[in-house]
Design a protein around this motif. Structure first.
Motif: not given
Lengths: 717, 149
Positions: A200-229
């Motif tokens: 349900e939570a996943h579907e809710r997230l899917q529903n929300i993200t599918a309906r908002i005009p932009g996108f949400v993200f989680e970005m990770h930055v290591t101590l060595e400044d390596e960036v991943t989404f």
């Protein structure tokens, strides 16, 4: 417990060993013992030897075997108990039945579910153990299936709000048939529930993200400044044209589409956020499909235990917003500094430029008494038109119907697509409109709408301001007219007063002069024909007419000090006082008056008026000391109550302080005219001179104790 | 220009003042002939031989004109202006005699070319003194500039 396979093998080796040992014993006895012993004796030795050997074998073979057997029985029992304990320890119902569905083993979890004891259950038929006939039949049916197929079966059933997954596991006997079936019922209610929630939570997230005009993200930055989404919702494709999976797989795939000018800034921003752990809001430019997009970002960093940083954020395509803001700023800055008619003209021009439309109209709604006489009067039009046009509105047109009004305007002005925003007054009434025309299909609908809305509010404020200004101008005009009228009245009054003074001066004095002149002529030419009384009376006539002449002169002087402009220059009051005293001494040389005049009694004031002031005060002091044999006059200045004031002091007749307030009123006298001459105009004139300079005058005195007049020539600071 | 008889032209509309003025001159011992005219127009006519005084011998001019400011028809300042505007009378001594002490009259008189300004006091003795001083000054001590008539 059964012996280990190794120990069994060891023991089995004893049997051939034993056999070989016995045979060896016989052979040893036959070879070595028989030659030494008699056959009797040799038999005996053999017997003893074999017996000993048998004992030995018994000890070494039979005893361990017996022990071994005893051990295995014991171990089997232990094994059963352990199995029971193990099954009992399971948190879910588990049991074992044989091929005839007799319960061989059951655990307390099952007992609890069936509300029976474990001992009760073991040995009973499963059919009897299950309370509900239907359930029991179904269960037995499935078990028969297991017996037949020899395959493990799984089924799900629900009991008392709990969901169980049952595993039926067959155990094959020696004959190859199923001898026992183990049943385990797993209570998966919580797992199912959490799984459902997760879904349900996943579907809710899917529903929300599918309906908002932009996108949400989680970005990770290591101590060595390596960036991943670590996560990006699907909306990312609409915003930057990359798929979420591509972005998550390779962060660097974003770099080529970011505007090169913004790359260094983004790095700086990221480093700052990692360092400070503060939420950020910024924008950067992307080049998507060959055009620039403004990406708006809001993200909050969070430190993970391993020292790396994770950002949770939201991104959207803010191109429209940024463009609208730019257009709005252009319109606002363009119109700032313009007011009145000019404001509307500039507004129309800037709107046309910012929105790239064919035409703009800013009009005021003029509503005469009856609604059928409504009209739009142009405040400004772009492209500009020479004169304000007036567009009569048909009575049936509902002006609050924006769409209808737009259609009407389009037809009336012969223009294509019309969009408008009403100008609304503070009271909420429509007072005008801002409209844009375009022959092309509608573009940037939101931008046009918001800019029109803002423009109409701004135009409304300007209309209000204009109305207020017109009102102020009307008030000012009225005020000016009234001031002008009053000024004219005042000028007429002053003129009249001057004419009057002139007449008094000229026309009243002429008859007086005749009275005096002919009285004198009478005295001179016919004096001898009059007796003493007659001559005395004529003398009185002359005296009174001359007194009236002086009064007229003084009144004229009083009126003159009230008129004319006040010209301030530097005036030495001491010099004026000295001159006045000198004149008085000449007129009355017999008077003994000692005068003390302070040096450099310099003040700022109108020289003519101050002359009148000093003359009057000095003459006053001179007059009221006339009965003092040796009089003293003093003129100087001193500080009184923090104010520089000038004083004229005498030691003459003085006055009663009770009447001090009457001193400066015209025609008020505190002494009888038989005592001192005068008519009470002099001090009124003095008062007028002082007040015209903005100063004050006051007097102190007592009867027979002299008088002091003090005055200032400036308003108190 | 004949100056020998040194006549005085008195322009005065008030008969009482006229009488008193004439008496004052007499009391002061000024016995010169005095011509009296009673308004501004007559004064101008007399001086320029026009109107009621047409045909007057223009070679005879008064030695001094005593001019009241408040006159019917043409006021004193206007008469004075005309006297100064005509070259025949431009240098004629004119003394303003008036009851007025208004600054505006004083300024207007001098601006228009008055030689002297005497305020008629209510006190007749003062007036006689003023008249005597005037007469002495203008009739006896003051030498008129010699020039073309």
């Amino acid at each position: 417990m059964s012996p280990s396979p190794k120990s069994i093998r060891t023991r089995l080796l004893f049997i051939p060993a034993l056999t070989a040992g016995v045979m060896l014993a016989f052979e040893v006895a036959k070879q070595y013992l028989k030659p030494h012993f008699s056959p009797w004796e040799s038999h005996l030795v053999t017997i003893v030897f074999v017996t000993a050997l048998a004992g030995f074998v018994t000890v070494f073979v039979v005893v361990p075997l017996a022990a071994s057997f005893r051990d295995s029985t014991e171990k089997l029992r232990e094994k059963h108990a352990a199995l029971s304990a193990l099954v009992d320890a399971a948190p879910y119902p588990a049991f074992l039945v044989d091929a005839s569905f007799r319960v061989l083993l059951a655990n307390s979890a099952l007992a609890k579910v069936l509300r029976r004891s474990v001992d009760d259950l073991v040995g009973t038929n499963l059919f009897d153990a299950l309370p509900e006939r239907e359930v029991a039949e179904k269960r037995v049916e499935l078990m028969r299936e297991v017996l037949r197929t020899k395959q493990t079966m799984t089924f799900t059933d629900a009991r008392a709000g709990r969901t169980y997954v049952n595993h039926l596991v067959p155990a094959l006997g020696g004959n190859g048939a199923v001898s026992q079936i183990a049943v385990i019922a797993l209570d998966l209610t919580d797992i199912f529930e959490s799984e459902r929630r997760r879904r349900e939570a996943h579907e809710r997230l899917q529903n929300i993200t599918a309906r908002i005009p932009g996108f949400v993200f989680e970005m990770h930055v290591t101590l060595e400044d390596e960036v991943t989404f670590r996560y990006a919702s699907d909306g990312v494709t609409d915003v930057v044209g990359l798929s979420a999976s591509a972005l998550m797989a390779d962060f660097s795939s974003l770099a080529p589409i970011i505007h090169p000018d913004d790359l260094p800034r983004l790095r700086v921003l990221r480093h700052a956020a990692v360092r400070d752990l503060r939420p950020q809001s910024y924008h950067f430019r992307c080049i998507v499909d060959g055009s620039i997009r403004y990406i708006l970002i809001a993200a909050a960093p969070h430190r993970l235990p391993d020292g790396s940083t994770v950002f949770h954020g939201y991104a959207q395509d803010g191109t429209r917003q940024v463009r609208a803001e730019a257009a709005l700023r252009a319109v606002m800055q363009g119109t700032a500094g313009h007011t009145g008619k000019g404001f509307f003209v500039v507004l129309a021009e800037w709107l046309a430029t910012a929105l790239d439309v064919h035409g703009v109209l800013v009009a005021e709604l003029v509503q005469r008494d009856e609604p059928e006489r409504r009209a739009l009067v142009t405040l400004a039009r772009w492209p500009s038109i020479p004169d304000a046009e007036r567009i009569e509105l048909p009575a049936e047109l509902a002006i609050d119907d924006v769409a209808a009004l737009a259609t009407f305007l389009g037809e009336r002005l012969g223009v294509g697509n019309v969009r408008l925003s009403p100008i609304v007054s503070v009271e909420g009434a429509m007072v005008g409109l801002v409209a844009v025309f375009d022959d092309r299909p509608p573009r940037d609908v939101d931008l046009v709408g918001s800019l029109l809305a803002v423009s109409s509010v701004r135009a409304g404020a300007e209309l209000e301001r204009r109305a207020a200004q017109l009102e102020i101008e009307a008030i000012n005009a009225d005020l000016e007219r009234r001031v002008h009228e009053r000024t004219l009245e005042l000028e007429a009054a002053i003129k009249e007063l001057e004419t009057f003074s002139y007449s008094v001066s000229h026309d009243l004095r002429a008859p007086l002069r005749s009275i005096d002149g002919f009285s004198l002529a009478l005295l001179e030419d016919y004096g001898s024909k009059l007796d003493d009384d007659g001559r005395k009376y004529l003398g009185i006539v002359r005296g009174e007419s001359q007194r009236l002449g002086v009064l007229i002169d003084d009144l004229l002087r009083l009126s003159r000090v009230s008129r004319g402009p006040l010209r301030r220059t530097t005036v030495d009051l001491g010099a004026l006082a000295a001159a006045a005293i000198a004149r008085l001494r000449m007129r009355e040389p017999h008077r003994k008056v000692e005068c003390e005049i302070a040096p450099a009694l310099i003040v700022e004031g109108d020289a003519g008026l101050l002359q009148v002031l000093v003359d009057n005060l000095v003459e006053n002091a001179w007059k009221f000391t006339s009965r003092v044999p040796a009089a003293h006059l003093a003129i100087g200045s001193e500080m009184v109550d923090g104010e520089q004031s000038v004083y004229v002091r005498d030691d003459g007749a003085g006055f009663d302080m009770a009447y001090a307030d009457k001193l400066f009123a015209p025609f008020q006298r505190l002494h009888r005219s038989t005592e001192f001459e005068g008519h009470g105009v002099g001090l009124a004139t003095v008062h007028r001179v002082v007040t015209r300079h903005g100063g004050r005058i006051w007097a102190e005195g007592r009867v027979g104790g002299g008088a002091t007049f003090r005055f200032t020539l400036r308003e108190r600071a | 220009m004949v100056m020998d008889d040194k006549s005085i032209l008195l322009v005065e509309d008030n008969p009482n003042d006229e009488l008193l003025t004439l008496r004052a001159f007499k009391k002061s011992g000024i016995l010169n002939p005095i011509t009296v005219v009673r308004d501004g127009v007559e004064a101008v006519d007399y001086l320029f031989g026009t109107g009621t005084h047409a045909g007057r011998d223009m070679s005879v001019l008064p030695a001094v004109v005593l001019l009241d400011l408040h006159l019917p028809k043409l006021d004193g300042v206007e008469v004075l202006r005309r006297i100064r505007a005509d070259e025949r009378t431009a240098l004629l001594p004119v003394v303003i005699l008036t009851s007025s002490l208004e600054e505006q009259d004083l300024v207007a008189s001098y601006a228009s070319g008055a030689n002297s300004y005497v305020r008629k006091p209510v006190d007749f003795i003062s007036f006689v003194q003023a008249a005597a001083t005037l007469g002495m000054y203008w009739l006896m001590m003051n030498e008129l500039p010699r020039g073309k008539p």
